[in-house]
Motif scaffolding. Structure first.
Motif, mmCIF file in Angstrom:
data_model
loop_
_atom_site.group_PDB
_atom_site.id
_atom_site.type_symbol
_atom_site.label_atom_id
_atom_site.label_comp_id
_atom_site.label_asym_id
_atom_site.label_seq_id
_atom_site.Cartn_x
_atom_site.Cartn_y
_atom_site.Cartn_z
ATOM 1 N N TRP A 289 -16.446 -23.208 -0.442
ATOM 2 C CA TRP A 289 -17.193 -22.514 0.331
ATOM 3 C C TRP A 289 -18.616 -22.927 -0.108
ATOM 4 O O TRP A 289 -18.959 -23.403 -1.423
ATOM 5 C CB TRP A 289 -16.736 -20.798 -0.781
ATOM 6 C CG TRP A 289 -15.470 -20.443 -0.053
ATOM 7 C CD1 TRP A 289 -14.342 -20.864 -0.281
ATOM 8 C CD2 TRP A 289 -15.089 -19.343 0.509
ATOM 9 N NE1 TRP A 289 -12.928 -20.171 -0.357
ATOM 10 C CE2 TRP A 289 -13.705 -19.672 1.074
ATOM 11 C CE3 TRP A 289 -16.199 -19.175 1.666
ATOM 12 C CZ2 TRP A 289 -12.630 -18.357 1.985
ATOM 13 C CZ3 TRP A 289 -15.181 -17.927 2.870
ATOM 14 C CH2 TRP A 289 -13.818 -18.119 2.136
ATOM 15 N N SER A 290 -19.497 -22.361 1.042
ATOM 16 C CA SER A 290 -20.820 -22.336 0.689
ATOM 17 C C SER A 290 -21.061 -21.945 -0.657
ATOM 18 O O SER A 290 -20.197 -20.650 -1.010
ATOM 19 C CB SER A 290 -21.154 -22.134 1.754
ATOM 20 O OG SER A 290 -21.489 -20.870 2.226
ATOM 21 N N ALA A 291 -22.871 -21.615 -1.711
ATOM 22 C CA ALA A 291 -22.884 -20.894 -2.005
ATOM 23 C C ALA A 291 -22.619 -19.722 -1.895
ATOM 24 O O ALA A 291 -24.332 -19.691 -0.108
ATOM 25 C CB ALA A 291 -24.159 -21.581 -2.774
ATOM 26 N N PRO A 292 -23.031 -18.976 -2.408
ATOM 27 C CA PRO A 292 -23.609 -17.051 -1.747
ATOM 28 C C PRO A 292 -24.900 -17.203 -1.099
ATOM 29 O O PRO A 292 -25.348 -17.109 -2.382
ATOM 30 C CB PRO A 292 -22.764 -16.121 -3.091
ATOM 31 C CG PRO A 292 -22.448 -17.245 -4.233
ATOM 32 C CD PRO A 292 -22.415 -18.598 -3.616
ATOM 33 N N LEU A 293 -25.212 -16.682 -0.261
ATOM 34 C CA LEU A 293 -26.769 -15.857 0.076
ATOM 35 C C LEU A 293 -27.096 -14.950 -0.100
ATOM 36 O O LEU A 293 -26.020 -13.771 0.542
ATOM 37 C CB LEU A 293 -26.768 -17.065 1.153
ATOM 38 C CG LEU A 293 -26.723 -18.218 1.414
ATOM 39 C CD1 LEU A 293 -26.920 -18.611 2.878
ATOM 40 C CD2 LEU A 293 -27.773 -18.944 0.520
ATOM 41 N N SER A 294 -27.810 -14.468 -0.134
ATOM 42 C CA SER A 294 -28.370 -13.235 -0.368
ATOM 43 C C SER A 294 -29.085 -12.635 1.372
ATOM 44 O O SER A 294 -29.784 -13.737 1.593
ATOM 45 C CB SER A 294 -29.291 -12.557 -0.866
ATOM 46 O OG SER A 294 -28.779 -12.235 -2.104
ATOM 47 N N VAL A 295 -28.357 -11.909 2.202
ATOM 48 C CA VAL A 295 -28.856 -11.622 3.725
ATOM 49 C C VAL A 295 -29.092 -10.861 3.310
ATOM 50 O O VAL A 295 -28.030 -9.239 2.599
ATOM 51 C CB VAL A 295 -27.462 -12.278 4.299
ATOM 52 C CG1 VAL A 295 -28.072 -11.782 5.414
ATOM 53 C CG2 VAL A 295 -27.139 -13.838 3.599
#
Length: 165
Positions: A84-90
């Motif tokens: 999985w991609s690193a979690p991003l704050s969106v």
């Protein structure tokens, strides 16, 4: 008379079931084997995540968003469900106080997002799958000012159908 008819119908039904079992025309249920499951992955890496939502786009990419109590909405994606991609704050166009959005992916490579905001407005956004993590490219619009409930679906031709009150 009616009772006699009911008894005969029940006996006939039981005979059909027994014949099916004897002749093997009914398939037995099968349980999943343990080998099909992978080790769970903690996408949030925080322990304070809630309200996860997932959509799989037409290319097979898995997109997941969730609400983090500290950082707000987070986003991650995966091609295979393992890495999985690193979690991003969106900063999505919907807020934690809004109803959870409904995410739909069509066969043309778009992800559709519907939600009711805290003022009762029904909103819609659409983005190419590759831009899902960039809400500024969604082109979100308000569909109605006062909505209490809605449901939405995509048909086999990829047409969006929405009903709301």
């Amino acid at each position: 008379m009616m009772k006699k008819y009911r008894i005969q119908l029940n006996v006939l039904f039981m005979l059909v079931l027994l014949m099916g079992m004897v002749l093997g025309s009914f398939q037995a249920g099968k349980a999943q084997s343990g080998a099909d499951w992978t080790i769970p992955v903690n996408l949030s890496l925080s322990g304070v995540a809630s309200a996860p939502l997932m959509v799989v786009d037409s290319g097979g990419v898995i997109h997941v968003i969730w609400l983090d109590e500290v950082d707000g909405y987070k986003y991650s994606q995966s091609i295979d469900g393992v890495k999985w991609s690193a979690p991003l704050s969106v900063t999505f166009p919907f807020d934690p106080e809004d109803t959870p959005p409904i995410l739909l992916a069509d066969t043309k490579g778009f992800i559709h997002v519907f939600w009711i905001d805290k003022r009762g407005g029904l909103n819609y956004g659409r983005t190419p799958s590759g831009d899902f993590g960039e809400p500024s490219k969604w082109g979100a619009v308000n569909l109605s000012q006062s909505v209490s409930s809605f449901d939405v679906a995509l048909d086999a031709l990829g047409q969006t159908h929405i009903a709301y009150i």
